[in-house]
Write a protein that holds these residues in place. Sequence first.
Motif, mmCIF file in Angstrom:
data_model
loop_
_atom_site.group_PDB
_atom_site.id
_atom_site.type_symbol
_atom_site.label_atom_id
_atom_site.label_comp_id
_atom_site.label_asym_id
_atom_site.label_seq_id
_atom_site.Cartn_x
_atom_site.Cartn_y
_atom_site.Cartn_z
ATOM 1 N N VAL A 184 0.884 -1.305 -0.005
ATOM 2 C CA VAL A 184 -0.041 0.120 -0.043
ATOM 3 C C VAL A 184 0.854 1.101 -0.005
ATOM 4 O O VAL A 184 1.772 1.230 0.694
ATOM 5 C CB VAL A 184 -0.891 0.026 1.159
ATOM 6 C CG1 VAL A 184 -1.635 1.430 1.288
ATOM 7 C CG2 VAL A 184 -1.835 -1.139 1.327
ATOM 8 N N SER A 185 0.475 2.166 -0.812
ATOM 9 C CA SER A 185 1.306 3.577 -0.781
ATOM 10 C C SER A 185 0.240 4.671 -0.914
ATOM 11 O O SER A 185 -0.915 4.420 -1.464
ATOM 12 C CB SER A 185 2.431 3.484 -2.186
ATOM 13 O OG SER A 185 1.651 3.649 -3.147
ATOM 14 N N GLU A 228 -5.664 3.165 2.511
ATOM 15 C CA GLU A 228 -5.650 2.426 1.279
ATOM 16 C C GLU A 228 -4.956 2.804 0.295
ATOM 17 O O GLU A 228 -4.255 3.937 0.304
ATOM 18 C CB GLU A 228 -7.285 2.346 0.879
ATOM 19 C CG GLU A 228 -8.237 1.887 1.858
ATOM 20 C CD GLU A 228 -9.540 1.978 1.650
ATOM 21 O OE1 GLU A 228 -10.046 2.525 0.543
ATOM 22 O OE2 GLU A 228 -10.654 1.681 2.459
ATOM 23 N N ASP A 229 -4.354 1.899 -0.623
ATOM 24 C CA ASP A 229 -3.487 2.230 -1.689
ATOM 25 C C ASP A 229 -4.163 3.513 -2.557
ATOM 26 O O ASP A 229 -5.246 3.481 -2.871
ATOM 27 C CB ASP A 229 -3.366 0.929 -2.464
ATOM 28 C CG ASP A 229 -2.277 0.921 -3.465
ATOM 29 O OD1 ASP A 229 -1.101 1.576 -3.153
ATOM 30 O OD2 ASP A 229 -2.583 0.623 -4.484
#
Length: 250
Positions: free
Chosen positions: A2-3, A66-67
Amino acid sequence: MVSATFRFYEELNDFLPPERRRRAFTCACARAATTKHMIEALGVPHTEVELVLVNGESVGFDRLIEDGDRVAVYPKFEALDISSLLRVRERPLRVTRFVADVHLGGLAHLLRMAGFDTLYETGFDDARIAALGADEGRIVLTRDRELLKRRTITHGCYVRALKPALQLRELFERLDLAGSARPFTLCLHCNVPLREVDKAAVLDRLPPRVRVLYQHFLTCDDCQRVFWEGSHWRSMRALLDPLLAERGDG
């Protein structure tokens, strides 16, 4: 993996490395990381944060990242009323009172002078300070950002100035303290209310010159100190008057 993309505003940038200040940056996030976890992992104490927007929506500290999320993080707003947007704290403090860490004894003294209940002892460790903040609804004052990251602390201020007089001005401006200040109502040493006392009752505790020059006295029932409007009082008055001017009664 995730980023998410983060952007911090105004004085929150002081906690970031230079390459991340005043710009959006993308970083990897731990699995199931919350906004609070990531904000503090990036170096910003949660107590310095007033508003968090994720993809334009106001969220609390427990919102999972969240991504692809875009996270905007704001400090206290000075000019805008955003109370309807706030999600990061359940409620404001009803009474403004403080607990100060071991490095802020001078500031604690000045806050008491201004009439704010302020706990301070050189023996307070971080756990004790955090507990007092949580249990008694006190704003934690410190120059240790790691202390402010403790989960139990909901209200705190990272004090940027180094000298007590400048620290006092900083807090008056950041927390809008002028309207609730009650100067010279607390003992500077014991942090308990002062009361008026007849001159005759304290005559034996007064220096000879003070007996002649002054008629109005206050005393502390804890330490038995007596206070009057001498040169020390005038010096403190000169420090406070400019800070109190905004409330209109000097």
